[in-house]
Design a protein around this motif. Structure first.
Motif, short mmCIF file in Angstrom:
data_model
loop_
_atom_site.label_atom_id
_atom_site.label_comp_id
_atom_site.label_asym_id
_atom_site.label_seq_id
_atom_site.Cartn_x
_atom_site.Cartn_y
_atom_site.Cartn_z
N TYR A 141 -31.90 -80.78 16.19
CA TYR A 141 -32.41 -79.48 16.61
C TYR A 141 -33.87 -79.29 16.20
O TYR A 141 -34.69 -78.77 16.97
CB TYR A 141 -31.56 -78.35 16.02
CG TYR A 141 -30.31 -78.06 16.81
CD1 TYR A 141 -30.37 -77.60 18.12
CD2 TYR A 141 -29.05 -78.24 16.24
CE1 TYR A 141 -29.22 -77.34 18.84
CE2 TYR A 141 -27.89 -77.98 16.96
CZ TYR A 141 -27.99 -77.53 18.26
OH TYR A 141 -26.85 -77.27 18.98
N GLN A 142 -34.20 -79.74 15.00
CA GLN A 142 -35.59 -79.61 14.54
C GLN A 142 -36.53 -80.46 15.39
O GLN A 142 -37.65 -80.04 15.70
CB GLN A 142 -35.68 -80.01 13.06
CG GLN A 142 -35.01 -79.02 12.13
CD GLN A 142 -35.00 -79.47 10.68
OE1 GLN A 142 -35.12 -80.67 10.39
NE2 GLN A 142 -34.87 -78.52 9.76
N THR A 181 -27.09 -82.56 15.21
CA THR A 181 -27.41 -82.45 13.80
C THR A 181 -28.58 -81.48 13.61
O THR A 181 -29.30 -81.15 14.56
CB THR A 181 -27.80 -83.82 13.22
OG1 THR A 181 -29.03 -84.24 13.83
CG2 THR A 181 -26.72 -84.86 13.49
N ILE A 182 -28.77 -81.06 12.38
CA ILE A 182 -29.92 -80.20 12.06
C ILE A 182 -31.22 -80.90 12.42
O ILE A 182 -32.14 -80.31 13.00
CB ILE A 182 -29.90 -79.82 10.56
CG1 ILE A 182 -28.69 -78.93 10.26
CG2 ILE A 182 -31.20 -79.12 10.17
CD1 ILE A 182 -28.53 -78.62 8.79
N GLN A 183 -31.28 -82.20 12.11
CA GLN A 183 -32.50 -82.97 12.38
C GLN A 183 -32.78 -83.05 13.88
O GLN A 183 -33.93 -83.00 14.31
CB GLN A 183 -32.38 -84.38 11.78
CG GLN A 183 -32.39 -84.44 10.27
CD GLN A 183 -31.06 -84.00 9.64
OE1 GLN A 183 -30.02 -83.97 10.32
NE2 GLN A 183 -31.11 -83.68 8.36
N GLN A 221 -31.37 -71.36 14.66
CA GLN A 221 -32.34 -71.26 13.58
C GLN A 221 -32.93 -72.64 13.24
O GLN A 221 -34.08 -72.74 12.80
CB GLN A 221 -31.70 -70.66 12.33
CG GLN A 221 -30.59 -71.51 11.74
CD GLN A 221 -29.95 -70.87 10.52
OE1 GLN A 221 -30.66 -70.38 9.64
NE2 GLN A 221 -28.62 -70.87 10.47
N TYR A 222 -32.14 -73.71 13.43
CA TYR A 222 -32.65 -75.05 13.13
C TYR A 222 -33.70 -75.47 14.15
O TYR A 222 -34.70 -76.09 13.80
CB TYR A 222 -31.49 -76.06 13.12
CG TYR A 222 -30.38 -75.69 12.17
CD1 TYR A 222 -30.64 -75.33 10.85
CD2 TYR A 222 -29.06 -75.66 12.61
CE1 TYR A 222 -29.61 -74.98 9.98
CE2 TYR A 222 -28.02 -75.29 11.74
CZ TYR A 222 -28.30 -74.95 10.43
OH TYR A 222 -27.29 -74.60 9.58
N SER A 249 -25.80 -69.84 15.19
CA SER A 249 -26.55 -70.19 13.98
C SER A 249 -27.35 -71.49 14.14
O SER A 249 -28.29 -71.74 13.38
CB SER A 249 -25.59 -70.32 12.79
OG SER A 249 -24.60 -71.30 13.04
N ASP A 250 -27.00 -72.32 15.14
CA ASP A 250 -27.75 -73.56 15.37
C ASP A 250 -29.18 -73.27 15.83
O ASP A 250 -30.06 -74.10 15.65
CB ASP A 250 -27.05 -74.42 16.44
CG ASP A 250 -25.72 -74.99 15.95
OD1 ASP A 250 -25.57 -75.15 14.72
OD2 ASP A 250 -24.85 -75.25 16.79
N ALA A 257 -36.78 -73.59 13.32
CA ALA A 257 -37.41 -74.16 12.12
C ALA A 257 -38.28 -75.35 12.50
O ALA A 257 -39.38 -75.53 11.97
CB ALA A 257 -36.35 -74.56 11.11
N GLY A 258 -37.78 -76.19 13.42
CA GLY A 258 -38.58 -77.32 13.88
C GLY A 258 -39.80 -76.86 14.66
O GLY A 258 -40.88 -77.45 14.55
#
Length: 234
Positions: A148-149, A144-146, A226-227, A223-224, A230-231
């Motif tokens: 990866y962050q 999930t995005i979370q 970038q997450y 594209s993953d 971002a974290g």
């Protein structure tokens, strides 16, 4: 509290809150087998034994060389001083990271046995229960995005502690059953005061994602990345 025992050619460092009293025996898999505390094992350069202590599960590892040189000298290293030995250096680095709030295994005990100009080494560190590395997870599902962050945040915390993880790859990042991110395998890693190495750490991890995408078709796409960044930047 971290304690140290130095008897003749043997040097041991340990956490007296996690380590049982039999501190010298704890580096023998036979000792744990007699205690019926072996709960599993894993194969790498040698066998890592998983044992059940009173308060935590632990991983017992004997330091072995890799590559062609290992065929000549499998587990002996040139001695400089106790602090620069593989097991004591890793123990101390894990302690620094724990104190800095980075999710890494707690160091439990480390042993060095000096033999002339050389030494052998062992370490007992916390085993993260019910955790899997990113390679195993990404072969089953996407993150999930979370998640990866959260990975990016732990790497940032490690870098803020000035620790250079020289082998940062998706095998050395774990997620436990609660979704907590853990960083592992700090052998031959070290603290470094400058910042020019931090980007190289991240680039190495990115290469690891791309390598396993080609090799095992993991559920990951460019594209993953970038997450995760971002974290890291948060």
């Amino acid at each position: 509290m971290i304690q140290t025992i130095h008897v003749d050619n043997i040097y041991v460092q340990y956490d007296d809150q996690l380590m049982p009293k039999d501190v010298f025996d704890c580096f023998s898999s036979g000792f744990w087998q007699q205690q019926q505390k072996i709960i599993g094992s894993a194969q790498g350069r040698g066998t890592t034994w998983f044992v059940q202590l009173d308060r935590v599960q632990a991983a017992l590892r004997h330091y072995r060389r890799g590559g062609l040189f290992a065929k000549i000298v499998s587990d002996h290293y040139f001695f400089i001083n106790w602090g620069k030995t593989r097991s004591i250096a890793e123990f101390n680095l894990l302690e620094v990271l724990n104190q800095s709030g980075v999710n890494v295994p707690r160091p439990i005990a480390a042993k060095v046995q000096k033999k002339g100009f050389f030494y052998q080494a062992d370490i007992l560190s916390e085993k993260i229960p019910e955790a899997a590395d990113l390679l195993d997870i990404l072969q089953q599902r996407s993150l999930t995005i979370q998640e990866y962050q959260a990975i990016g945040l732990q790497i940032k915390k490690m870098h803020q502690a000035q620790v250079n993880h020289t082998d940062l790859n998706i095998h050395n990042i774990l997620l436990d059953k609660t979704g907590k991110v853990w960083l592992i395998d700090f052998d031959k890693c070290y603290q470094q005061s400058s910042k020019n190495w931090q980007a190289a750490n991240l680039e190495r991890l990115l290469r690891s994602f791309n390598k396993e995408l080609r090799k095992r078709a993991i559920k990951w796409q460019a594209s993953d990345w970038q997450y995760l960044i971002a974290g890291y930047m948060a």
